[in-house]
Write an enzyme that holds these catalytic residues in place. Structure first.
Site, PDB file in Angstrom:
ATOM      1  N   TYR A  73      -3.954 -19.097   9.343  1.00 13.76           N
ATOM      2  CA  TYR A  73      -4.521 -17.747   9.167  1.00 13.76           C
ATOM      3  C   TYR A  73      -5.264 -17.296  10.426  1.00 13.76           C
ATOM      4  O   TYR A  73      -5.247 -16.114  10.765  1.00 13.76           O
ATOM      5  CB  TYR A  73      -5.413 -17.666   7.920  1.00 13.76           C
ATOM      6  N   GLN A 107       0.276  -3.499   0.304  1.00  8.73           N
ATOM      7  CA  GLN A 107       0.321  -4.950   0.123  1.00  8.73           C
ATOM      8  C   GLN A 107      -0.046  -5.636   1.437  1.00  8.73           C
ATOM      9  O   GLN A 107      -0.127  -6.846   1.511  1.00  8.73           O
ATOM     10  CB  GLN A 107       1.732  -5.380  -0.299  1.00  8.73           C
ATOM     11  N   ASP A 110      -3.510  -6.146   7.005  1.00 11.33           N
ATOM     12  CA  ASP A 110      -3.852  -6.010   8.424  1.00 11.33           C
ATOM     13  C   ASP A 110      -4.784  -4.845   8.760  1.00 11.33           C
ATOM     14  O   ASP A 110      -5.219  -4.706   9.904  1.00 11.33           O
ATOM     15  CB  ASP A 110      -2.564  -5.888   9.252  1.00 11.33           C
ATOM     16  N   HIS A 125      -3.614  -6.840  -1.740  1.00 10.90           N
ATOM     17  CA  HIS A 125      -3.574  -8.274  -1.427  1.00 10.90           C
ATOM     18  C   HIS A 125      -4.719  -8.704  -0.507  1.00 10.90           C
ATOM     19  O   HIS A 125      -4.629  -9.738   0.141  1.00 10.90           O
ATOM     20  CB  HIS A 125      -2.209  -8.647  -0.817  1.00 10.90           C
ATOM     21  N   ASN A 222      13.247   2.741   3.595  1.00  8.33           N
ATOM     22  CA  ASN A 222      13.520   1.329   3.883  1.00  8.33           C
ATOM     23  C   ASN A 222      14.923   1.258   4.506  1.00  8.33           C
ATOM     24  O   ASN A 222      15.845   1.871   3.985  1.00  8.33           O
ATOM     25  CB  ASN A 222      13.499   0.521   2.564  1.00  8.33           C
TER      26      ASN A 222
HETATM   27  N1  APR Z   1      10.397   0.102   8.337  1.00  6.91           N
HETATM   28  C1  APR Z   1      10.528   0.136   6.990  1.00  6.91           C
HETATM   29  N2  APR Z   1      10.922  -0.926   6.259  1.00  6.91           N
HETATM   30  C2  APR Z   1      11.199  -2.062   6.922  1.00  6.91           C
HETATM   31  C3  APR Z   1      11.099  -2.168   8.333  1.00  6.91           C
HETATM   32  C4  APR Z   1      10.679  -1.010   9.041  1.00  6.91           C
HETATM   33  N3  APR Z   1      10.537  -1.036  10.360  1.00  6.91           N
HETATM   34  N4  APR Z   1      11.437  -3.436   8.683  1.00  6.91           N
HETATM   35  C5  APR Z   1      11.721  -4.098   7.552  1.00  6.91           C
HETATM   36  N5  APR Z   1      11.592  -3.266   6.479  1.00  6.91           N
HETATM   37  C6  APR Z   1      11.740  -3.575   5.058  1.00  6.91           C
HETATM   38  C7  APR Z   1      12.729  -4.669   4.747  1.00  6.91           C
HETATM   39  O1  APR Z   1      14.049  -4.150   4.583  1.00  6.91           O
HETATM   40  C8  APR Z   1      12.165  -5.231   3.441  1.00  6.91           C
HETATM   41  O2  APR Z   1      12.662  -4.514   2.326  1.00  6.91           O
HETATM   42  O3  APR Z   1      10.496  -4.044   4.621  1.00  6.91           O
HETATM   43  C9  APR Z   1      10.654  -4.974   3.561  1.00  6.91           C
HETATM   44  C10 APR Z   1       9.823  -6.204   3.901  1.00  6.91           C
HETATM   45  O4  APR Z   1       9.867  -7.059   2.789  1.00  6.91           O
HETATM   46  P1  APR Z   1       8.910  -8.325   2.614  1.00  6.91           P
HETATM   47  O5  APR Z   1       8.855  -9.083   3.888  1.00  6.91           O
HETATM   48  O6  APR Z   1       9.354  -9.051   1.404  1.00  6.91           O
HETATM   49  O7  APR Z   1       7.478  -7.665   2.392  1.00  6.91           O
HETATM   50  P2  APR Z   1       6.784  -7.138   1.072  1.00  6.91           P
HETATM   51  O8  APR Z   1       7.756  -6.564   0.106  1.00  6.91           O
HETATM   52  O9  APR Z   1       5.682  -6.283   1.529  1.00  6.91           O
HETATM   53  O10 APR Z   1       6.194  -8.480   0.488  1.00  6.91           O
HETATM   54  C11 APR Z   1       5.310  -8.411  -0.593  1.00  6.91           C
HETATM   55  O11 APR Z   1       4.989 -10.779  -0.574  1.00  6.91           O
HETATM   56  O12 APR Z   1       4.659 -12.812   0.511  1.00  6.91           O
HETATM   57  C12 APR Z   1       4.061 -11.759  -0.138  1.00  6.91           C
HETATM   58  O13 APR Z   1       1.798 -11.198  -0.020  1.00  6.91           O
HETATM   59  C13 APR Z   1       3.015 -11.045   0.684  1.00  6.91           C
HETATM   60  O14 APR Z   1       2.348  -8.729   0.596  1.00  6.91           O
HETATM   61  C14 APR Z   1       3.460  -9.606   0.683  1.00  6.91           C
HETATM   62  C15 APR Z   1       4.331  -9.534  -0.549  1.00  6.91           C
END
Ligand code: APR
Length: 264
Positions: A73, A107, A110, A125, A222
């Site tokens: 972290y 979620q 940062d 979160h 997305n």
């Molecule tokens: N702009 C928009 N969307 C994007 C971009 C971008 N530049 N780059 C990637 N993505 C999309 C991806 O297609 C995907 O659907 O963002 C999403 C990222 O997904 P995850 O990494 O799974 O993130 P998230 O859904 O926020 O995860 C939820 O999971 O591990 C936990 O606590 C953590 O808050 C997190 C939660």
């Protein structure tokens, strides 16, 4: 559902956004990707492709190896300190000044929305820059943490407690006041935008569906399809930094047009 390879909102959704009284924006890791913070589940660059969440993001992992979790972290904190909000974060802050009410439910941990000037932000979160006691969960100040890059300092409150990041780990409950505020917004909003989330992690993933069930219009931003896509009125298949400034420009023009229309 209409899918658009590009940035433009359909005339129907644009009219709904122009007249919306309360806009709810749910953001996920994709929102921060273009600031340089890796997402969790993207195939090439996702954090959970390189690390196992059970080793680093659970209370059990912290209990088994506090230093390993703390150090990981601390690295992520150092990264967050070097990044800046992008045009998409700034566009959301500007959209808030065009609509009567806008709530961001994120979620992300940062703080980039706040850095871009958004003030109504619910951090579902937690926030990676804050710390709290591993036992009492009371906040621990940054001053208490000096010289703590390799192992977590003792908690100032409980003898067996340690400092830990104030984020929600797998298996933990979300801060109830924040979740309640997010759910209230989902029930009250008339336009919901989901940006940059896989829509896989609950309870965040349910918020746009709650909004939809209560009559809100739903827009997804997305580059990839998600389980939410079939429910959205429109999916803009671009990135947050591309699409949100374009959405702001469309909304500005539409609001101006509305203002200039002759009234009876
Ligand atoms: N702009 C928009 N969307 C994007 C971009 C971008 N530049 N780059 C990637 N993505 C999309 C991806 O297609 C995907 O659907 O963002 C999403 C990222 O997904 P995850 O990494 O799974 O993130 P998230 O859904 O926020 O995860 C939820 O999971 O591990 C936990 O606590 C953590 O808050 C997190 C939660």
């Amino acid at each position: 559902m209409k899918e658009t390879n590009g940035n433009l909102l359909s005339s129907q959704l644009l009219a709904q956004l122009t007249e919306a009284r309360h806009v709810l924006v749910l953001t996920g890791a994709g929102m921060s990707a273009e600031s340089g913070i890796p997402t969790f589940r993207d195939a090439q660059s996702g954090i959970w492709g390189k690390f196992r969440p059970e080793d680093l993001a659970t209370p059990e992992a912290f209990e088994a190896n506090p230093s390993r979790v703390w150090e990981w972290y601390q690295e992520r904190r150092s990264k967050v300190l070097t990044v800046r909000p992008h045009a998409g974060h700034r566009a959301l802050a500007a959209i808030a000044s065009l609509v009567p009410e806008l709530t961001i439910v994120t979620q992300n941990v940062d703080g980039l929305h706040q850095l871009a000037g958004s003030d109504n932000v619910a951090e579902l979160h937690g926030n990676i820059m804050r710390s709290k006691c591993s036992i009492s969960h009371r906040p621990i100040s940054a001053e208490w943490l000096s010289d703590s890059s390799h192992s977590p300092p003792r908690s100032p409150y409980v003898s067996k407690g340690l400092a830990r990041p104030d984020v929600v780990w797998f298996g933990e409950v979300l801060p109830q006041n924040v979740l309640q505020a997010a759910m209230d917004s989902a029930l009250r909003c008339d336009f919901c935008i989901s940006v940059g989330t896989t829509s896989l992690v609950q309870p965040a993933a349910s918020l746009p569906l709650m909004a939809l069930e209560h009559g809100a219009s739903l827009l997804e931003i997305n580059p990839r399809e998600t389980p939410l896509s079939p429910h959205a009125g429109q999916c803009l298949r671009g990135t947050a930094a591309e699409v949100l400034p374009a959405l702001l420009a469309q909304l500005r023009a539409s609001k101006k047009d509305l203002d200039q229309r002759p009234r009876l």
